[in-house]
Structure formats: C-alpha cells, structure tokens
Design a protein around this motif. Sequence first.
Motif, PDB file in Angstrom:
ATOM      1  N   GLU A 110       0.845  -1.191   0.000  1.00 24.84           N
ATOM      2  CA  GLU A 110       0.000   0.000   0.000  1.00 24.84           C
ATOM      3  C   GLU A 110       0.885   1.247   0.000  1.00 24.84           C
ATOM      4  O   GLU A 110       2.067   1.192   0.349  1.00 24.84           O
ATOM      5  N   CYS A 111       0.306   2.367  -0.399  1.00 25.20           N
ATOM      6  CA  CYS A 111       1.005   3.647  -0.401  1.00 25.20           C
ATOM      7  C   CYS A 111       0.914   4.280   0.983  1.00 25.20           C
ATOM      8  O   CYS A 111      -0.138   4.248   1.623  1.00 25.20           O
ATOM      9  N   CYS A 112       2.013   4.885   1.425  1.00 27.08           N
ATOM     10  CA  CYS A 112       2.040   5.551   2.725  1.00 27.08           C
ATOM     11  C   CYS A 112       2.840   6.839   2.595  1.00 27.08           C
ATOM     12  O   CYS A 112       3.976   6.829   2.115  1.00 27.08           O
ATOM     13  N   GLY A 113       2.265   7.942   3.017  1.00 29.70           N
ATOM     14  CA  GLY A 113       2.935   9.237   2.939  1.00 29.70           C
ATOM     15  C   GLY A 113       2.024  10.266   2.309  1.00 29.70           C
ATOM     16  O   GLY A 113       0.852  10.371   2.618  1.00 29.70           O
ATOM     17  N   GLY A 114       2.581  11.032   1.362  1.00 30.17           N
ATOM     18  CA  GLY A 114       1.800  12.030   0.652  1.00 30.17           C
ATOM     19  C   GLY A 114       1.580  13.295   1.452  1.00 30.17           C
ATOM     20  O   GLY A 114       2.159  13.519   2.506  1.00 30.17           O
ATOM     21  N   TYR A 115       0.763  14.172   0.911  1.00 35.83           N
ATOM     22  CA  TYR A 115       0.379  15.461   1.470  1.00 35.83           C
ATOM     23  C   TYR A 115       1.568  16.411   1.490  1.00 35.83           C
ATOM     24  O   TYR A 115       1.725  17.212   0.580  1.00 35.83           O
ATOM     25  N   ASP A 116       2.427  16.359   2.492  1.00 35.83           N
ATOM     26  CA  ASP A 116       3.574  17.265   2.549  1.00 35.83           C
ATOM     27  C   ASP A 116       4.889  16.496   2.630  1.00 35.83           C
ATOM     28  O   ASP A 116       5.905  17.019   3.099  1.00 35.83           O
ATOM     29  N   ARG A 117       4.875  15.244   2.167  1.00 38.61           N
ATOM     30  CA  ARG A 117       6.078  14.402   2.186  1.00 38.61           C
ATOM     31  C   ARG A 117       5.969  13.390   1.060  1.00 38.61           C
ATOM     32  O   ARG A 117       4.929  13.252   0.417  1.00 38.61           O
ATOM     33  N   GLU A 118       7.055  12.676   0.825  1.00 37.74           N
ATOM     34  CA  GLU A 118       7.054  11.695  -0.259  1.00 37.74           C
ATOM     35  C   GLU A 118       6.212  10.469   0.102  1.00 37.74           C
ATOM     36  O   GLU A 118       6.015  10.159   1.281  1.00 37.74           O
ATOM     37  N   TYR A 119       5.728   9.781  -0.934  1.00 41.43           N
ATOM     38  CA  TYR A 119       5.039   8.513  -0.744  1.00 41.43           C
ATOM     39  C   TYR A 119       6.046   7.362  -0.706  1.00 41.43           C
ATOM     40  O   TYR A 119       7.104   7.403  -1.343  1.00 41.43           O
TER      41      TYR A 119
ATOM     42  N   GLY B 254      -2.448  14.695  10.445  1.00 41.86           N
ATOM     43  CA  GLY B 254      -3.773  14.141  10.188  1.00 41.86           C
ATOM     44  C   GLY B 254      -4.076  13.856   8.739  1.00 41.86           C
ATOM     45  O   GLY B 254      -5.140  13.336   8.424  1.00 41.86           O
ATOM     46  N   TYR B 255      -3.133  14.171   7.815  1.00 38.72           N
ATOM     47  CA  TYR B 255      -3.391  13.988   6.393  1.00 38.72           C
ATOM     48  C   TYR B 255      -2.440  12.997   5.732  1.00 38.72           C
ATOM     49  O   TYR B 255      -2.720  12.490   4.652  1.00 38.72           O
ATOM     50  N   SER B 256      -1.318  12.741   6.347  1.00 42.60           N
ATOM     51  CA  SER B 256      -0.291  11.930   5.729  1.00 42.60           C
ATOM     52  C   SER B 256      -0.151  10.606   6.469  1.00 42.60           C
ATOM     53  O   SER B 256      -1.000  10.227   7.273  1.00 42.60           O
TER      54      SER B 256
END
Length: 244
Positions: free
Chosen positions: A207-216, A232-234
């Motif tokens: 699964e993908c983990c991260g995103g928002y203000d950091r890398e996946y 709360g978003y990543s």
Amino acid sequence: MKLFAYLAALAVAEEIKDDTCYSNGEEVPCSALARSRNPTEVDRSVSGERRYADLKAIAKKIWGVNGLKGKYKFDERKYWAYGCHCYLLGDRPLSEMGTGAPKDALDNKCKAYKDCQKCVREKHGDTCIGEFTKYTWKYSGKRGAFESVNTEGSCERELFQCDLQFAKDTFAEKDIFSDEYHFFWGGFDNRDPDNCPSNGGIPVEHECCGGYDREYHWIGLNKKKCCPASNGYSGVVVDKDESC
C-alpha cells in the motif's frame, strides 16, 4: 548513442539561487503560481528538454550545498541511465516503471522514486505525472531546506516531494555507482529480461504511505505498516511490530 547525445544536449543550467522560486526550470514569482491547477487539466507545454529541469536543478543544488561542484557536480548522464529502474529516457522518462529486482542500493532508490510517483497517480489520476505537471519550488537559504509553493496534498506538491526525495536518495547512494549497470558506459540494457529478472516468491500485499507534505512510500505489509502522521493527512512508515 542517440539517447546519450540527447542527455548531453540538455541545457546546462546554473545552480539555482537561494530563496528564488522556480517552475519548469525558469525563475517565477513565488506568489504567482502558488495555486494548484486541476489535475485533470493536462499541461502538454512541458517539452522533452524541460521536463527534467526542476529535478536536475534540485539535484545540482544538493550536490552544491554539500561542496561538490566543478568536475564533482551532479551529472544526470551518470545517474539517469542506470540499472533496472534509473532510466529517465523515452516518452515517459519520469513516470514509466522499471522491471525486475533492483541491481544495487542506487537502483533501489530509483525504484522507490517510480513507486512514489505511482502512488501520486493513484491518488490524483493518470494525468498527474511529471511529464505533464509543473510545480513551483525554492531553496530556502535561511532554513537550509527545499520548499514547495504548491498546496499540501495537491498533485504538484506530491510530485515535488517525490523529486526531492529521489535527488536526496541519489546523493546518499552516489558512491554505489558501478559502470557495470550503466546503459552507455557498461552496455547494461534493462529491456533484456535476463538483466532484470523478478525476485519471484510469494506475492506480498502493498500500500502507499505518505503524501500530502512528504514523499510517498510503496510498502510491503509483511514487514511495514502505515501510521497516521501528526498532521492528520499523511502517513508514516514504521516496522510492522511497532506501535503507532
């Protein structure tokens, strides 16, 4: 050799200036392009010569702030035609996935880069790729850090985070480089299935983990898990037996 000549012909940009915003390799006002576009609106104005520009400039800056300049500066011809996953050539040089098991730690970071972009595409749609999407960024001299002007969680911001982490990872693994796995210098061809075989074995759920203000990160759930980040978003990657 045609591809090598193409890379060699790319404009040799000067190292970026601190606290100056860039987009698609050009200086821009930091406030003018802060609003993220609708990711369904494909921007096909990014030409082949320019689509590398920001990633290359970020890498050159990382090399530069670490004291590597002149003949020691970042050279994309060395690191972007390497192993099974470090190919930034062809029609989709930034987003096209590699195949098979990475040859070494440097190639493994290239796979992580392609996986990061895959996660961004899964979130924002197939048009959210580096070949079509421009982001706006700068290097803050005061903070000693790269910053994005685009909104957290947007297609642009998350592609920027993939590029930034890839450039950092390449620097960290730069000494792993071997001519043996280079397309031009070693004749290594990742299109040959004998060169890039699959690991085989039992399939692992990812699964993908991260995103928002950091890398996946594309994590295997047999060894890792994704915990909620403080924003709360990543998400934050931890070992499977760790508590969130």
